[in-house]
Design a protein around this motif. Structure first.
Motif, mmCIF file in Angstrom:
data_model
loop_
_atom_site.group_PDB
_atom_site.id
_atom_site.type_symbol
_atom_site.label_atom_id
_atom_site.label_comp_id
_atom_site.label_asym_id
_atom_site.label_seq_id
_atom_site.Cartn_x
_atom_site.Cartn_y
_atom_site.Cartn_z
ATOM 1 N N LYS A 243 0.850 -1.208 0.000
ATOM 2 C CA LYS A 243 0.000 0.000 0.000
ATOM 3 C C LYS A 243 0.881 1.252 0.000
ATOM 4 C CE LYS A 243 -4.316 1.597 2.146
ATOM 5 N NZ LYS A 243 -4.192 2.945 2.652
ATOM 6 N N ALA A 244 1.961 1.220 0.790
ATOM 7 C CA ALA A 244 2.869 2.372 0.843
ATOM 8 C C ALA A 244 3.456 2.658 -0.545
ATOM 9 C CB ALA A 244 4.003 2.100 1.837
ATOM 10 N N LEU A 245 3.879 1.610 -1.225
ATOM 11 C CA LEU A 245 4.518 1.811 -2.526
ATOM 12 C C LEU A 245 3.512 2.293 -3.563
ATOM 13 C CD1 LEU A 245 6.966 -1.228 -2.514
ATOM 14 C CD2 LEU A 245 7.565 1.207 -2.373
ATOM 15 N N ARG A 246 2.307 1.749 -3.490
ATOM 16 C CA ARG A 246 1.267 2.178 -4.433
ATOM 17 C C ARG A 246 1.006 3.678 -4.245
ATOM 18 N NH1 ARG A 246 -2.942 -0.453 -7.025
ATOM 19 N NH2 ARG A 246 -2.631 -2.411 -5.922
ATOM 20 N N GLU A 247 0.864 4.097 -2.978
ATOM 21 C CA GLU A 247 0.549 5.503 -2.708
ATOM 22 C C GLU A 247 1.744 6.408 -3.012
ATOM 23 O OE1 GLU A 247 -2.737 4.342 0.725
ATOM 24 O OE2 GLU A 247 -0.928 5.407 1.337
ATOM 25 N N ALA A 248 2.937 5.961 -2.626
ATOM 26 C CA ALA A 248 4.131 6.785 -2.874
ATOM 27 C C ALA A 248 4.299 7.030 -4.377
ATOM 28 C CB ALA A 248 5.374 6.106 -2.305
ATOM 29 N N HIS A 249 3.994 6.008 -5.161
ATOM 30 C CA HIS A 249 4.115 6.139 -6.612
ATOM 31 C C HIS A 249 3.020 7.053 -7.158
ATOM 32 C CE1 HIS A 249 4.083 4.622 -10.888
ATOM 33 N NE2 HIS A 249 5.339 4.966 -10.698
ATOM 34 N N ALA A 250 1.784 6.852 -6.682
ATOM 35 C CA ALA A 250 0.657 7.658 -7.177
ATOM 36 C C ALA A 250 0.845 9.137 -6.832
ATOM 37 C CB ALA A 250 -0.654 7.133 -6.588
ATOM 38 N N LEU A 251 1.474 9.420 -5.692
ATOM 39 C CA LEU A 251 1.653 10.820 -5.270
ATOM 40 C C LEU A 251 2.944 11.435 -5.813
ATOM 41 C CD1 LEU A 251 0.538 10.471 -1.539
ATOM 42 C CD2 LEU A 251 -0.659 11.737 -3.337
ATOM 43 N N GLY A 252 3.679 10.668 -6.581
ATOM 44 C CA GLY A 252 4.909 11.204 -7.181
ATOM 45 C C GLY A 252 6.065 11.317 -6.204
ATOM 46 N N LEU A 253 5.995 10.607 -5.069
ATOM 47 C CA LEU A 253 7.149 10.613 -4.147
ATOM 48 C C LEU A 253 8.305 9.843 -4.760
ATOM 49 C CD1 LEU A 253 5.414 9.986 -0.691
ATOM 50 C CD2 LEU A 253 6.596 12.066 -1.421
ATOM 51 N N ILE A 254 7.980 8.802 -5.521
ATOM 52 C CA ILE A 254 9.000 8.012 -6.230
ATOM 53 C C ILE A 254 8.539 7.820 -7.674
ATOM 54 C CG2 ILE A 254 9.997 6.717 -4.301
ATOM 55 C CD1 ILE A 254 7.993 4.424 -4.955
ATOM 56 N N ASP A 255 9.489 7.618 -8.561
ATOM 57 C CA ASP A 255 9.031 7.412 -9.944
ATOM 58 C C ASP A 255 9.147 5.954 -10.390
ATOM 59 O OD1 ASP A 255 11.726 7.318 -10.267
ATOM 60 O OD2 ASP A 255 11.892 9.358 -11.092
ATOM 61 N N ARG A 256 9.687 5.104 -9.505
ATOM 62 C CA ARG A 256 9.841 3.702 -9.873
ATOM 63 C C ARG A 256 9.481 2.856 -8.649
ATOM 64 N NH1 ARG A 256 13.872 0.297 -9.950
ATOM 65 N NH2 ARG A 256 15.161 1.762 -8.802
ATOM 66 N N VAL A 257 8.733 1.787 -8.861
ATOM 67 C CA VAL A 257 8.277 0.958 -7.736
ATOM 68 C C VAL A 257 9.267 -0.188 -7.514
ATOM 69 C CG1 VAL A 257 6.433 -0.561 -6.904
ATOM 70 C CG2 VAL A 257 5.861 1.494 -8.215
ATOM 71 N N PRO A 258 9.877 -0.272 -6.309
ATOM 72 C CA PRO A 258 10.763 -1.403 -6.027
ATOM 73 C C PRO A 258 9.974 -2.703 -5.960
ATOM 74 C CG PRO A 258 10.780 0.210 -4.215
ATOM 75 C CD PRO A 258 9.727 0.637 -5.171
#
Ligand code: F0G
Length: 443
Positions: A273-288
């Motif tokens: 869930k953290a990675l999905r949200e971090a990606h959707a909010l533009g905190l990261i541009d690539r999902v580990p």
């Protein structure tokens, strides 16, 4: 971003979150006292209104709270959970937040562990540095905050030990009575000592963790006690911050893999869930990619992965890594989503492999409890199979402190030939020291 944004008055947002059932779609208010769906018993998930700031602006807000300005701001800014409050529980008011504080755990690199695992860029995110010495504190601060918001008369959990220690600590701080159900004879000394010392009522059940969880669910339903196992959606919100914090420590540059031990699968679900949200909010541009690692004797999720989760599995669990001795994981569906979303992997490792990894982690002065070492053992297995590349950047999460299970630590070292098993006289001790010194300088 000005320092004014850090004052306590600005902490609570008018934005309420929604709690939604993943199975039937029912929605509940964010002040719900339910840990599971009242209609169908399904797992609930918290959905927040997206913060106004996104991408670089949101990163800057989180980074500013980490800086010296936080000392002029609020206690929440100094917590490694509440620093990310827009993604945890934005509507919580400062007086409702039950925080020690927690989080702010180190991300360390140790050559010996990297070379054991067979990857050059391995980091260890040591969640054993939380106030009750495991990652559970991150979920528990959120769950006890919610318990305070709803005026819970008591809180309860089933546990293999760490959740109970964490619950006991946070319930003591909140002044709410706590009840914990633990499997008889299988909880390590450190965790039992903490739970009792912090003042929780402990019931040792004749049965395993899965029996404890079933009873905890039933008891909370019948007696109106607030259930704070990781199926509680607010626990998940707090545990997401392990990922957010490690991404922040990496300058918001995603690693290639994040590895973690998996038992009841609450943490695997939270990471997804953290990675999905971090990606959707533009905190990261690539999902580990996530790597969930189970003990071979308690590996229903790894078995499920091998047939693309066609069926939900249950096993009778057995492993010396008692924290993850779980045969019927509660957060199965959410964890499947996490593995699929991150194109992740699930693997089982033997107890021998777990303890081999633990010895290396302990011997470099970092140390962890047995279950935590599974995250390094799993990386080694996938590196051997060529699934993780030698040069890929990997973060292994160490979920609990070495002192959680002192018996396991002692057994591992005595078996490894260090230390003297029997007490010695003064002369014997001098002789022993001389022999050990000669042997180690000959190496
Ligand atoms: N590592 C440690 C040290 C744990 O205590 C746990 C779970 C896990 C990993 C696995 O996390 O369940 O979210 O997949 N401990 C729980 C407890 C079950 O009761 O303390 P999970």
């Amino acid at each position: 971003m000005s320092v004014q944004t850090l004052t306590p008055a600005s902490i609570a947002s008018e934005q309420r979150s929604t709690v939604r059932c993943a199975s039937c779609g029912a929605t509940l208010d964010d002040r719900t006292a339910r840990a599971t769906c009242p209609n169908c018993g399904g797992l609930l998930a918290v959905e927040h209104v997206a913060p106004k700031a996104k991408g670089a602006a949101l990163r800057a807000l989180f980074d500013e709270r980490l800086g010296a300005a936080s000392y002029r701001g609020s206690a929440a800014d100094r917590s490694g959970v509440w620093r990310f409050r827009e993604l945890v529980l934005p509507a919580a008011r400062p007086e409702e937040i039950v925080s020690h504080p927690e989080g702010n755990t180190p991300l360390v690199a140790r050559e010996a562990v990297a070379s054991f695992a067979g990857v050059s860029a391995l980091r260890l995110k040591h969640e054993g540095h939380n106030p009750s010495a495991s990652f559970k504190d991150r979920g528990m601060t959120a769950a006890l905050t919610q318990a305070t918001r709803i005026g819970a008369r008591a809180v309860a959990c089933a546990s293999t030990g760490n959740t109970s220690a964490s619950l006991a600590a946070y319930a003591a701080q909140a002044g709410i009575p706590a009840f914990v159900l633990v499997p008889e004879g299988r909880v390590s000394t450190g965790k039992l000592a903490q739970t009792l010392a912090y003042g929780a009522h402990m019931i040792r059940l004749r049965g395993d963790f899965d029996d404890c969880l079933e009873l905890a669910r039933e008891a909370s339903e019948q007696l109106g006690i607030y259930l704070v196992n990781s199926l509680n959606p607010f626990r998940v919100e707090g545990q997401k911050t392990i990922v957010l914090e490690l991404l922040q420590q990496l300058g918001w540059e995603s690693p290639d893999w994040i590895a973690l031990p998996a038992g009841n699968l609450g943490n695997t679900a939270a990471f997804g869930k953290a990675l999905r949200e971090a990606h959707a909010l533009g905190l990261i541009d690539r999902v580990p990619r996530l790597l969930a690692v189970q003990a071979a004797g308690a590996a229903p999720f790894a078995a499920g992965f091998s047939d693309d989760f066609a069926t939900r599995r249950r096993v009778r669990a057995e492993t010396a890594a008692t924290a993850i001795r779980i045969g019927d994981p509660a957060s199965w569906d959410r964890a499947v989503e996490a593995i699929r979303f991150t194109q992740g992997h699930v693997v089982a490792v033997s107890d021998a492999e777990i303890f081999a990894a633990k010895r290396v982690i302990d011997a470099c002065g970092v140390g962890c409890e047995p279950a935590s070492a599974a995250s390094v053992a799993g990386v080694r297995t996938l590196a051997e199979r060529g699934i993780i590349g030698r040069d890929e950047r990997v973060v292994s999460v160490l979920t609990g402190h070495l002192l959680k299970d002192p018996d396991a630590a002692l057994a591992a070292r005595v078996a490894g030939g260090l230390g003297s098993e029997e007490p010695l006289t003064r002369d014997e001790a001098l002789g022993h020291l001389g022999r050990v010194l000669t042997a180690s300088s000959a190496r």
